[in-house]
Design an enzyme around this catalytic site. Sequence first.
Site, PDB file in Angstrom:
ATOM      1  N   ASP A   1      24.399  -2.654 114.895  1.00  0.00           N
ATOM      2  CA  ASP A   1      23.154  -2.925 115.611  1.00  0.00           C
ATOM      3  C   ASP A   1      23.369  -2.790 117.113  1.00  0.00           C
ATOM      4  O   ASP A   1      22.503  -2.321 117.844  1.00  0.00           O
ATOM      5  CB  ASP A   1      22.668  -4.354 115.316  1.00  0.00           C
ATOM      6  CG  ASP A   1      22.186  -4.483 113.880  1.00  0.00           C
ATOM      7  OD1 ASP A   1      22.200  -3.457 113.167  1.00  0.00           O
ATOM      8  OD2 ASP A   1      21.800  -5.599 113.492  1.00  0.00           O
ATOM      9  N   PHE A   2      24.548  -3.216 117.557  1.00  0.00           N
ATOM     10  CA  PHE A   2      24.838  -3.165 118.987  1.00  0.00           C
ATOM     11  C   PHE A   2      24.824  -1.726 119.497  1.00  0.00           C
ATOM     12  O   PHE A   2      24.173  -1.392 120.484  1.00  0.00           O
ATOM     13  CB  PHE A   2      26.193  -3.818 119.272  1.00  0.00           C
ATOM     14  CG  PHE A   2      26.584  -3.742 120.724  1.00  0.00           C
ATOM     15  CD1 PHE A   2      26.004  -4.587 121.663  1.00  0.00           C
ATOM     16  CD2 PHE A   2      27.516  -2.799 121.161  1.00  0.00           C
ATOM     17  CE1 PHE A   2      26.342  -4.513 123.001  1.00  0.00           C
ATOM     18  CE2 PHE A   2      27.861  -2.726 122.508  1.00  0.00           C
ATOM     19  CZ  PHE A   2      27.275  -3.578 123.422  1.00  0.00           C
TER      20      PHE A   2
ATOM     21  N   GLU B   1       4.782   3.268  87.940  1.00  0.00           N
ATOM     22  CA  GLU B   1       5.275   2.762  89.220  1.00  0.00           C
ATOM     23  C   GLU B   1       4.865   1.306  89.334  1.00  0.00           C
ATOM     24  O   GLU B   1       3.878   0.903  88.742  1.00  0.00           O
ATOM     25  CB  GLU B   1       4.638   3.552  90.377  1.00  0.00           C
ATOM     26  CG  GLU B   1       4.949   5.031  90.358  1.00  0.00           C
ATOM     27  CD  GLU B   1       3.965   5.816  91.240  1.00  0.00           C
ATOM     28  OE1 GLU B   1       3.795   5.455  92.400  1.00  0.00           O
ATOM     29  OE2 GLU B   1       3.359   6.761  90.716  1.00  0.00           O
TER      30      GLU B   1
ATOM     31  N   LYS C   1       3.182  -1.868  91.108  1.00  0.00           N
ATOM     32  CA  LYS C   1       2.005  -2.014  91.964  1.00  0.00           C
ATOM     33  C   LYS C   1       2.328  -3.078  93.002  1.00  0.00           C
ATOM     34  O   LYS C   1       2.649  -4.208  92.651  1.00  0.00           O
ATOM     35  CB  LYS C   1       0.846  -2.468  91.087  1.00  0.00           C
ATOM     36  CG  LYS C   1      -0.473  -2.555  91.788  1.00  0.00           C
ATOM     37  CD  LYS C   1      -1.558  -2.834  90.746  1.00  0.00           C
ATOM     38  CE  LYS C   1      -2.914  -2.955  91.404  1.00  0.00           C
ATOM     39  NZ  LYS C   1      -3.008  -4.110  92.281  1.00  0.00           N
TER      40      LYS C   1
ATOM     41  N   ASP D   1       1.670  -5.563  96.255  1.00  0.00           N
ATOM     42  CA  ASP D   1       0.575  -6.339  96.777  1.00  0.00           C
ATOM     43  C   ASP D   1       0.688  -6.385  98.293  1.00  0.00           C
ATOM     44  O   ASP D   1       1.390  -7.191  98.855  1.00  0.00           O
ATOM     45  CB  ASP D   1       0.678  -7.758  96.192  1.00  0.00           C
ATOM     46  CG  ASP D   1      -0.692  -8.368  96.050  1.00  0.00           C
ATOM     47  OD1 ASP D   1      -1.685  -7.635  96.221  1.00  0.00           O
ATOM     48  OD2 ASP D   1      -0.770  -9.567  95.776  1.00  0.00           O
TER      49      ASP D   1
ATOM     50  N   TYR E   1       3.660   6.459  98.003  1.00  0.00           N
ATOM     51  CA  TYR E   1       3.739   6.989  96.641  1.00  0.00           C
ATOM     52  C   TYR E   1       2.672   8.001  96.269  1.00  0.00           C
ATOM     53  O   TYR E   1       2.585   8.415  95.136  1.00  0.00           O
ATOM     54  CB  TYR E   1       3.707   5.847  95.631  1.00  0.00           C
ATOM     55  CG  TYR E   1       2.706   4.760  95.968  1.00  0.00           C
ATOM     56  CD1 TYR E   1       1.352   4.983  95.792  1.00  0.00           C
ATOM     57  CD2 TYR E   1       3.124   3.540  96.493  1.00  0.00           C
ATOM     58  CE1 TYR E   1       0.433   3.994  96.110  1.00  0.00           C
ATOM     59  CE2 TYR E   1       2.215   2.550  96.813  1.00  0.00           C
ATOM     60  CZ  TYR E   1       0.868   2.783  96.622  1.00  0.00           C
ATOM     61  OH  TYR E   1      -0.025   1.823  96.949  1.00  0.00           O
TER      62      TYR E   1
ATOM     63  N   LYS F   1      -2.151  -5.207  85.007  1.00  0.00           N
ATOM     64  CA  LYS F   1      -1.851  -6.420  85.776  1.00  0.00           C
ATOM     65  C   LYS F   1      -1.011  -7.390  84.956  1.00  0.00           C
ATOM     66  O   LYS F   1      -1.361  -7.708  83.814  1.00  0.00           O
ATOM     67  CB  LYS F   1      -3.154  -7.118  86.162  1.00  0.00           C
ATOM     68  CG  LYS F   1      -4.098  -6.255  86.985  1.00  0.00           C
ATOM     69  CD  LYS F   1      -3.797  -6.344  88.451  1.00  0.00           C
ATOM     70  CE  LYS F   1      -4.715  -7.355  89.086  1.00  0.00           C
ATOM     71  NZ  LYS F   1      -4.648  -7.314  90.543  1.00  0.00           N
TER      72      LYS F   1
ATOM     73  N   CYS G   1      -6.303 -42.609 108.422  1.00  0.00           N
ATOM     74  CA  CYS G   1      -5.033 -41.908 108.586  1.00  0.00           C
ATOM     75  C   CYS G   1      -3.919 -42.675 107.866  1.00  0.00           C
ATOM     76  O   CYS G   1      -3.768 -43.880 108.069  1.00  0.00           O
ATOM     77  CB  CYS G   1      -4.701 -41.779 110.066  1.00  0.00           C
ATOM     78  SG  CYS G   1      -3.082 -41.048 110.354  1.00  0.00           S
TER      79      CYS G   1
ATOM     80  N   CYS H   1      -1.508 -44.148 110.743  1.00  0.00           N
ATOM     81  CA  CYS H   1      -1.891 -45.095 111.793  1.00  0.00           C
ATOM     82  C   CYS H   1      -3.184 -45.831 111.472  1.00  0.00           C
ATOM     83  O   CYS H   1      -3.692 -46.573 112.312  1.00  0.00           O
ATOM     84  CB  CYS H   1      -1.989 -44.380 113.140  1.00  0.00           C
ATOM     85  SG  CYS H   1      -3.417 -43.299 113.258  1.00  0.00           S
TER      86      CYS H   1
ATOM     87  N   CYS I   1      -7.140 -36.858 112.137  1.00  0.00           N
ATOM     88  CA  CYS I   1      -6.930 -38.193 112.681  1.00  0.00           C
ATOM     89  C   CYS I   1      -7.152 -38.092 114.183  1.00  0.00           C
ATOM     90  O   CYS I   1      -6.435 -37.363 114.872  1.00  0.00           O
ATOM     91  CB  CYS I   1      -5.508 -38.678 112.407  1.00  0.00           C
ATOM     92  SG  CYS I   1      -5.075 -40.119 113.403  1.00  0.00           S
TER      93      CYS I   1
ATOM     94  N   CYS J   1      -0.777 -41.867 117.105  1.00  0.00           N
ATOM     95  CA  CYS J   1      -0.424 -41.551 115.724  1.00  0.00           C
ATOM     96  C   CYS J   1       0.969 -40.910 115.690  1.00  0.00           C
ATOM     97  O   CYS J   1       1.167 -39.834 116.250  1.00  0.00           O
ATOM     98  CB  CYS J   1      -1.482 -40.611 115.161  1.00  0.00           C
ATOM     99  SG  CYS J   1      -1.271 -40.210 113.431  1.00  0.00           S
TER     100      CYS J   1
HETATM  101 ZN    ZN Z   1      -3.120 -41.077 112.583  1.00  0.00          ZN
END
Ligand code: ZN
Length: 663
Positions: free
Chosen positions: A31-32, A110, A112, A114, A221, A308, A402, A405, A420, A426
């Site tokens: 990488d360097f 192939e 699929k 997402d 593809y 699917k 809450c 608190c 809250c 809080c």
């Molecule tokens: Zn709170």
Amino acid sequence: MNIEQQIKTLRNQLSEHNYNYYVLDNPTISDFEFDQKLKQLQELEKAHPEFYDANSPTLRVGGEITKNFETIPHTFRMYSLENSYSKEDLEDWEKRIEKMVDGVVEFTCELKYDGASISLTYEDGKLKRAVTRGDGFQGDDVTANVKTIRSVPLQLRGDYPPLFDIRGEIILPFEGFVKMNAERVELGEEPYRNPRNTASGSLKLQDSAEVAKRPLECLLYNIQGDRVPIKTQFESLQKAREWGFKVPEAAKLAKNLDEVLEFVNYWDVHRHELPYETDGVVVKVNSLQQQEELGYTAKSPRWAMAYKFKAEQVSTVLNQITYQVGRTGAITPVANLEAVELAGTIVKRASLHNADQIEKLDIREGDTVFVEKGGEIIPKIIGVDFTQRDPNSSPTQYITECPECNTPLVRAEGEAQHYCPNTAGCPPQIIGRIQHFISRKAMDIEGLGGETVALLVNNGLINNYADLYLLKEEQIIPLERMAQKSAENIINGVEASKQIPFERVLFGLGIRYVGETVAKKLANHYKTIDALKNATQEELITVDEIGERIAQSVVSFFASDETIAIIERLKMYGVQLEISAEKLANQTDTLKGNTFVVSGVFTKVSRNELKKLIEDNGGKVSSSISTKTNYVVAGDNMGPSKKTKAESLGVAIISEDDFLQMI
Ligand SMILES: [Zn+2]
């Protein structure tokens, strides 16, 4: 070697290494070394803008801003696929096909993916344009953003046709998604829900440099073109691979439907081993000749079918609903489940999102619930098994106070989340705010982590971020897991944070809706915290990109006396609450009241530098020409439509030199 040759050689070398790394997954240099070469090329290109190339590897880092994504019609319509869910569905499909075509039918299988669908256009081996799927007839031009994706070739290899489109999916691998979310949580932001939406959202970011930071990949593809010498889908996958595209390895040529089902069954089990989300298999008639005979229905090709997978689902008992309080006070309900195995991991908790969701599904403690792991990393509850419900159970009462608190919760009209309102008292909000303040993109206080902040707050040493600046070593040392060295590091880190520039301090203050970019805008516009504090909502809205919601949030932030007291203390301790004199010295009002549009390629300064010069001198940069535009700064290759528009509106077109004269 002359300069031009040097530049070309570096570009070729970098493209080659990029291909080895991102497409073949087989890097041949460190990488360097890669960064060194890239830096060298950047410097040469900067010194010699005459050798500009829109597909140089240096453009991978992004920087181009797109305000409005232009709508582009697809040369070949992007159809969606018909879905099938069972062996029988696939068999019916095969029967329909056999009636319509002669000869043996073979299939390609192939996976699929997402993600976000994309169509890339290549002309003479160079990436010309990248357009989102949109409605299938037209999509958005996202070329600048797509160029930053390392696995998208900017220059093809081998024997490619002169003009064609290639389609595929832009996806976010799980590993990168988890990393991005960890960073967001560190910044006190809501984690992204799933990789798919995050990938498609990334394509529409305005700043391509932001896109460049995201670990997106592009899997391709499908080749479309008028004169492409290919006879089958399987061959097109092989060709695309030869030309330098990243084509998924998991593809199979199936001689009949049984072989298709083998592929489907294999991947139904093994898909969890893949580095990214797949939700099914795409089966296509292999012969392009047969594809043509079959043609299309109104919506889908008749020669392809998506199968699917069933989302993995289990049922388990919901023991308890608990509530978490975030940095901004937002309440998130969490389902605590009887531990159960789902898609290869043990699940104990699931997200419930908000009160509406609980009410809609009528989820109650003690219920047996169905848990699903879809695109989301965090599993979710999709329903209740009512046959198992205890007849004596009663509907869930969402909390009104809450849990941390006991302050009564509030819920703004039109918002899904409860909050809250006890910002100052809080505990999770207090801790969260300080954690945000010290985070990497804000004050970046070394030696101080999120857990240490909680420790300091819980021991009563700090209660807000200003208190950090009063901490003393002898207070820290006696705490759990602390020593002389760690205490010293904290004190030094806090001291060093006094040099952090105003815009980052402003981000660190944690004003709701004021992220990094907005903080920068506000800092540059108002220049001091006092000016910002005194700005009214009406004034704030006039600032570029600041809308109603942000303006309101800024005003209410400064309306609190406690906040003002904390800010006054930060000022006293030496935290940067205005733009530095050095930065101010580079700013003038010369261009005040003028709006500029920048178009084309420039020789003396880069496009971004030009925009910065305009803003530093009080001018405004706009992306499109309108009656409000005063000047168009035109470089080489200014778009003809922009030119016509400027002329028709009588907007002055000036050169780079004219502009530099002005300032
Ligand atoms: Zn709170």
